[in-house]
Design a protein around this motif. Structure first.
Motif: not given
Length: 254
Positions: A93-112
């Protein structure tokens, strides 16, 4: 003459920094001989092998830390390949440059590497982050980093970041490769297309680099319509170089 020598010295320094930034990538890891990221690129290249050499064509570590979506308004991420014991639990996923604890998942473990494993990331003026048009969070700026996480972490939290300074011992866990407008690639299920210079392959190690097999095939994603954002240190180096050239030019004129 002095001006040319100074320019050459600055260029040599930049090349030196670039050379030191590359990390060693093997094509023979624990997954088997010839299964590393070089083989991945060769495999998806039509009529391969790929023109990209994974040890010499990496983006500098200071350049692949943070990214920005280009003027198209959305960045497409396509799952390429995953060869790892943790394939069922790795996330991306991606995370906020100014706050690495603010993140958004793009792909999960089940994706291929399938057609449904392709998502569009968009960022609005008010900081809203959207996936396939659905609001999923809010970032403080348009700059973001990529992360490799795990479903074994609380809240699927990131394990490693594209910004190496956030990783244990500053470990570089991701190598990035930019298209050169020469290779035609074909991802699973998609028509073949040109790998352009606004498309990047991001390849990850899901074990700390010092203890890993260093083949960077644990999760591979192609992202498009993005460009890296130079870190302040890189910009400062360029600024010093330009200032030096300017000063030399003024002395010549005097």
């Amino acid at each position: 003459m002095k001006l040319k020598l100074l320019a050459a010295a600055i260029a040599a320094s930049a090349l030196s920094v670039s050379a030191q930034a590359n990390i060693f990538v093997t094509n023979d890891g624990l997954d088997g001989v010839g299964t590393g990221i070089q083989n991945v690129l060769d495999t998806v290249t039509v009529g391969g092998p790929s023109s990209v050499n994974v040890n010499t064509d990496q983006l500098d570590d200071g350049l692949d830390s943070y990214w920005n979506i280009t003027g198209t308004g959305g960045s497409v991420s396509t799952f390429v390949m995953e060869i790892a014991g943790n394939a069922g639990t790795n996330t991306f996923g991606v995370y906020d440059r100014n706050n690495s604890s603010n993140y958004i998942e793009i792909f999960s473990g089940s994706d291929s590497n399938a057609i449904n494993s392709q998502l569009t990331l968009s960022m609005l003026l008010d900081g809203t982050v959207r996936l396939n048009g659905v609001a999923v969070g809010n970032f403080s700026s348009s700059d973001f980093g990529f992360y490799l996480g795990s479903e074994n972490n609380p809240n699927n939290a990131p394990t490693f970041y594209s910004d190496s300074s956030l990783n244990t011992n500053g470990s570089d866990q991701m190598v990035a490769f930019q298209g050169t407008d020469t290779d035609t690639v074909q991802l699973a299920g998609f028509q073949a297309g040109l790998w352009t210079n606004k498309e990047f392959v991001l390849a990850w190690e899901d074990t700390l680099y010092a203890n890993s097999d260093k083949d960077f095939n644990d999760l591979v994603v192609m992202v498009e319509s993005v460009l890296p954002v130079p870190e302040p240190g890189t910009l400062a180096l360029l600024g010093l170089g330009l200032a030096g050239l300017g000063a030399a030019r003024r002395r010549q004129k005097a």
